[in-house]
Design an enzyme around this catalytic site. Structure first.
Site, PDB file in Angstrom:
ATOM      1  N   ASP A  16       0.852  -1.204   0.000  1.00 59.39           N
ATOM      2  CA  ASP A  16       0.000   0.000   0.000  1.00 59.39           C
ATOM      3  C   ASP A  16       0.880   1.244   0.000  1.00 59.39           C
ATOM      4  O   ASP A  16       0.620   2.227  -0.693  1.00 59.39           O
ATOM      5  CB  ASP A  16      -0.895  -0.032   1.250  1.00 59.39           C
ATOM      6  CG  ASP A  16      -2.087   0.902   1.157  1.00 59.39           C
ATOM      7  OD1 ASP A  16      -1.941   1.981   0.564  1.00 59.39           O
ATOM      8  OD2 ASP A  16      -3.155   0.565   1.682  1.00 59.39           O
ATOM      9  N   HIS A 209      -6.479   4.706   6.556  1.00 61.39           N
ATOM     10  CA  HIS A 209      -5.665   5.774   5.977  1.00 61.39           C
ATOM     11  C   HIS A 209      -5.883   7.001   6.864  1.00 61.39           C
ATOM     12  O   HIS A 209      -6.897   7.103   7.561  1.00 61.39           O
ATOM     13  CB  HIS A 209      -6.054   5.996   4.515  1.00 61.39           C
ATOM     14  CG  HIS A 209      -5.552   4.871   3.647  1.00 61.39           C
ATOM     15  ND1 HIS A 209      -4.441   4.983   2.860  1.00 61.39           N
ATOM     16  CD2 HIS A 209      -5.976   3.591   3.509  1.00 61.39           C
ATOM     17  CE1 HIS A 209      -4.206   3.828   2.258  1.00 61.39           C
ATOM     18  NE2 HIS A 209      -5.129   2.958   2.631  1.00 61.39           N
ATOM     19  N   CYS A 240      -4.228   4.703  -2.366  1.00 58.62           N
ATOM     20  CA  CYS A 240      -4.646   3.881  -3.502  1.00 58.62           C
ATOM     21  C   CYS A 240      -4.764   4.793  -4.715  1.00 58.62           C
ATOM     22  O   CYS A 240      -5.428   5.828  -4.647  1.00 58.62           O
ATOM     23  CB  CYS A 240      -5.975   3.200  -3.196  1.00 58.62           C
ATOM     24  SG  CYS A 240      -6.651   2.336  -4.607  1.00 58.62           S
ATOM     25  N   ASN A 249      -1.366   5.561   4.813  1.00 64.09           N
ATOM     26  CA  ASN A 249      -1.893   4.765   5.924  1.00 64.09           C
ATOM     27  C   ASN A 249      -1.442   5.401   7.232  1.00 64.09           C
ATOM     28  O   ASN A 249      -0.481   6.167   7.272  1.00 64.09           O
ATOM     29  CB  ASN A 249      -1.305   3.351   5.885  1.00 64.09           C
ATOM     30  CG  ASN A 249      -1.788   2.551   4.702  1.00 64.09           C
ATOM     31  OD1 ASN A 249      -1.384   2.774   3.574  1.00 64.09           O
ATOM     32  ND2 ASN A 249      -2.677   1.626   4.954  1.00 64.09           N
TER      33      ASN A 249
HETATM   34  P1  HMG Z   1      -9.175  -5.377 -16.566  1.00 64.71           P
HETATM   35  O1  HMG Z   1      -8.538  -4.459 -17.521  1.00 64.71           O
HETATM   36  O2  HMG Z   1     -10.651  -5.356 -16.419  1.00 64.71           O
HETATM   37  O3  HMG Z   1      -8.682  -6.913 -16.707  1.00 64.71           O
HETATM   38  O4  HMG Z   1      -8.514  -5.099 -15.144  1.00 64.71           O
HETATM   39  P2  HMG Z   1      -8.592  -7.933 -17.854  1.00 64.71           P
HETATM   40  O5  HMG Z   1      -8.817  -9.279 -17.228  1.00 64.71           O
HETATM   41  O6  HMG Z   1      -9.452  -7.517 -19.024  1.00 64.71           O
HETATM   42  O7  HMG Z   1      -7.050  -7.842 -18.270  1.00 64.71           O
HETATM   43  C1  HMG Z   1      -6.501  -6.690 -18.884  1.00 64.71           C
HETATM   44  C2  HMG Z   1      -4.996  -6.869 -18.998  1.00 64.71           C
HETATM   45  O8  HMG Z   1      -4.400  -6.990 -17.702  1.00 64.71           O
HETATM   46  C3  HMG Z   1      -4.595  -8.129 -19.758  1.00 64.71           C
HETATM   47  O9  HMG Z   1      -3.362  -7.865 -20.375  1.00 64.71           O
HETATM   48  C4  HMG Z   1      -4.394  -9.126 -18.633  1.00 64.71           C
HETATM   49  O10 HMG Z   1      -3.538 -10.179 -19.001  1.00 64.71           O
HETATM   50  C5  HMG Z   1      -3.746  -8.252 -17.582  1.00 64.71           C
HETATM   51  P3  HMG Z   1      -3.292  -7.450 -21.941  1.00 64.71           P
HETATM   52  O11 HMG Z   1      -3.948  -8.574 -22.674  1.00 64.71           O
HETATM   53  O12 HMG Z   1      -4.059  -6.144 -22.067  1.00 64.71           O
HETATM   54  O13 HMG Z   1      -1.828  -7.276 -22.166  1.00 64.71           O
HETATM   55  N1  HMG Z   1      -3.961  -8.757 -16.237  1.00 64.71           N
HETATM   56  C6  HMG Z   1      -2.964  -8.949 -15.342  1.00 64.71           C
HETATM   57  N2  HMG Z   1      -1.627  -8.752 -15.438  1.00 64.71           N
HETATM   58  C7  HMG Z   1      -0.889  -9.046 -14.332  1.00 64.71           C
HETATM   59  N3  HMG Z   1      -1.432  -9.522 -13.164  1.00 64.71           N
HETATM   60  C8  HMG Z   1      -2.752  -9.720 -13.054  1.00 64.71           C
HETATM   61  C9  HMG Z   1      -3.576  -9.429 -14.175  1.00 64.71           C
HETATM   62  N4  HMG Z   1      -4.903  -9.521 -14.403  1.00 64.71           N
HETATM   63  C10 HMG Z   1      -5.121  -9.110 -15.660  1.00 64.71           C
HETATM   64  N5  HMG Z   1      -3.261 -10.177 -11.911  1.00 64.71           N
HETATM   65  C11 HMG Z   1      -7.779  -5.850 -12.982  1.00 64.71           C
HETATM   66  C12 HMG Z   1      -8.915  -5.809 -13.985  1.00 64.71           C
HETATM   67  C13 HMG Z   1      -8.357  -6.371 -11.689  1.00 64.71           C
HETATM   68  C14 HMG Z   1      -6.671  -6.781 -13.462  1.00 64.71           C
HETATM   69  C15 HMG Z   1      -7.231  -4.402 -12.816  1.00 64.71           C
HETATM   70  O14 HMG Z   1      -8.299  -3.553 -12.581  1.00 64.71           O
HETATM   71  C16 HMG Z   1      -6.231  -4.281 -11.714  1.00 64.71           C
HETATM   72  O15 HMG Z   1      -5.151  -4.835 -11.759  1.00 64.71           O
HETATM   73  N6  HMG Z   1      -6.580  -3.498 -10.649  1.00 64.71           N
HETATM   74  C17 HMG Z   1      -5.715  -3.350  -9.506  1.00 64.71           C
HETATM   75  C18 HMG Z   1      -5.945  -2.029  -8.842  1.00 64.71           C
HETATM   76  C19 HMG Z   1      -5.076  -1.935  -7.607  1.00 64.71           C
HETATM   77  O16 HMG Z   1      -4.087  -2.644  -7.461  1.00 64.71           O
HETATM   78  N7  HMG Z   1      -5.447  -1.014  -6.678  1.00 64.71           N
HETATM   79  C20 HMG Z   1      -4.706  -0.822  -5.471  1.00 64.71           C
HETATM   80  C21 HMG Z   1      -4.857  -1.949  -4.503  1.00 64.71           C
HETATM   81  S1  HMG Z   1      -6.406  -1.908  -3.598  1.00 64.71           S
HETATM   82  C22 HMG Z   1      -6.086  -0.840  -2.272  1.00 64.71           C
HETATM   83  O17 HMG Z   1      -5.082  -0.199  -2.239  1.00 64.71           O
HETATM   84  C23 HMG Z   1      -7.050  -0.773  -1.120  1.00 64.71           C
HETATM   85  C24 HMG Z   1      -6.528  -1.475   0.120  1.00 64.71           C
HETATM   86  O18 HMG Z   1      -5.303  -0.905   0.551  1.00 64.71           O
HETATM   87  C25 HMG Z   1      -7.555  -1.354   1.252  1.00 64.71           C
HETATM   88  C26 HMG Z   1      -8.028   0.089   1.488  1.00 64.71           C
HETATM   89  O19 HMG Z   1      -7.188   0.975   1.711  1.00 64.71           O
HETATM   90  O20 HMG Z   1      -9.240   0.267   1.445  1.00 64.71           O
HETATM   91  C27 HMG Z   1      -6.292  -2.966  -0.130  1.00 64.71           C
HETATM   92 MG    MG Z   2      -5.094   0.883   1.736  1.00 69.64          MG
END
Ligand code: HMG
Ligand code: MG
Length: 300
Positions: A16, A209, A240, A249
């Protein structure tokens, strides 16, 4: 007021904390940060994320980071994963602990992981089936547990519904994320109490956070209603990329200072933690957000 004698701290600084940095942090610096934090006693640590590198380029080197870490036996290194592809990459990199992340807000879910809440839960089902084969433990996160940057206040019952769904599908525990740091103690307590109607308190944690400076107050309020697991990030890093306005955080050293002062055990060496907070802050070229890290600098 009855408070716990011991707390489980989850250190989120390397995930994070660094996922929202504008600058590229070298892999070796991330690995050293993880090692320093584990050496300081933070043996439950978020070490990376296997998410789309197009969505969060800052986490694209998570496999290399984990390869460079000096893995301490008994420490829990966790990878954040959004889907089966992420799980497979995490397993191939040697992770044995993972976390899936959902949201209590539909709009945030769409912005952060490009699907509805229910679609995200469906996406996690094959993940949970696969981890069962490998004996891997999966934690759950729920974001926007009190407020959403797009929708405003979130009903406690809605947070409770998503939290229960994650537990029902096999998550060991759920971290309740106040992603934008707008919660205040009584609202936080109401949210936790709603979740605790369906899920035992020892399977709930809090992830604040500190955008509005409420995080320590919210942590104390959470302890008062029975929470014993707290997420925090060294130096107050974090945010995020898909939660506009959110800052870091709560700083781990601020939490440890407070808990030490209250006689609540964390197993963390505060001076070593503060040194780690300054290590990453120096690497980023700015002082830590944490008050305790600044106050203790001269005493290290
Ligand atoms: P999408 O575009 O809808 O996914 O994204 P897709 O399945 O259509 O795939 C698109 C492309 O991404 C493809 O590649 C996939 O292969 C690739 P392309 O054919 O275009 O070259 N792909 C991946 N590559 C690597 N690793 C993977 C993966 N999955 C698909 N796992 C998706 C959907 C979920 C993948 C995208 O939206 C995403 O990665 N989101 C992540 C966002 C994120 O990390 N946010 C921060 C973390 S959450 C947070 O911080 C909150 C938390 O701290 C708690 C709080 O504070 O509340 C936890
Ligand atoms: Mg967080």
């Amino acid at each position: 007021m009855s408070l716990p004698s011991k707390i489980l701290l989850w250190e989120a600084g390397a995930r994070d904390g660094l996922q929202n940095e504008a600058q590229i942090v070298p892999t070796a610096v991330k690995a050293e940060l993880i090692d320093r934090l584990v050496d300081a006693g933070l043996d439950h640590i978020e070490a990376g994320a296997f998410v789309s590198p197009k969505w969060v380029p800052q986490m694209a080197d998570s496999a290399e980071v984990f390869a460079a870490v000096h893995r301490r036996p008994g420490a829990v290194y966790q990878a954040l994963i959004p889907n089966i592809k992420g799980l497979e990459a995490a397993i191939a990199s040697g992770f044995r602990h993972a976390a899936v992340f959902a949201a209590a807000s539909e709009t945030f879910s769409k912005r952060n992981i490009n699907c509805t809440i229910d679609e995200s839960l469906e996406r996690f089902r094959p993940v949970m089936a696969e981890v069962a084969r490998h004996g891997i433990e999966v934690r759950g996160f729920v974001s926007c547990v009190v407020d959403c940057p797009f929708e405003g206040p979130i009903a406690p019952a809605q947070t409770a519904r998503v939290t229960k769904a994650l537990i029902d599908m096999g998550c060991t525990d759920v971290a309740l994320g106040d992603s934008i740091g707008t919660g205040t103690p009584t609202r936080v307590q109401a949210m936790i109490e709603a979740c605790a109607r369906d899920v035992p308190l020892d399977r709930l944690g809090v992830h604040f956070h500190d955008t509005y400076g409420q995080a320590l107050a919210n942590i104390l309020a959470s302890l008062e209603v029975g929470i014993t697991s707290i997420d925090a990030a060294a130096a107050g890093l974090g945010g995020c990329p898909y939660a506009p306005g959110a800052t870091g955080n709560v700083a781990t050293e601020d939490v440890v200072y407070m808990l030490d002062g209250m006689g609540i055990e964390t197993g963390v060496d505060l001076k070593a933690l503060v040194r780690a907070a300054w290590f990453i802050s120096d690497a980023l070229g700015r002082p830590p957000a944490s008050r305790v890290a600044k106050a203790m600098k001269a005493k290290l």
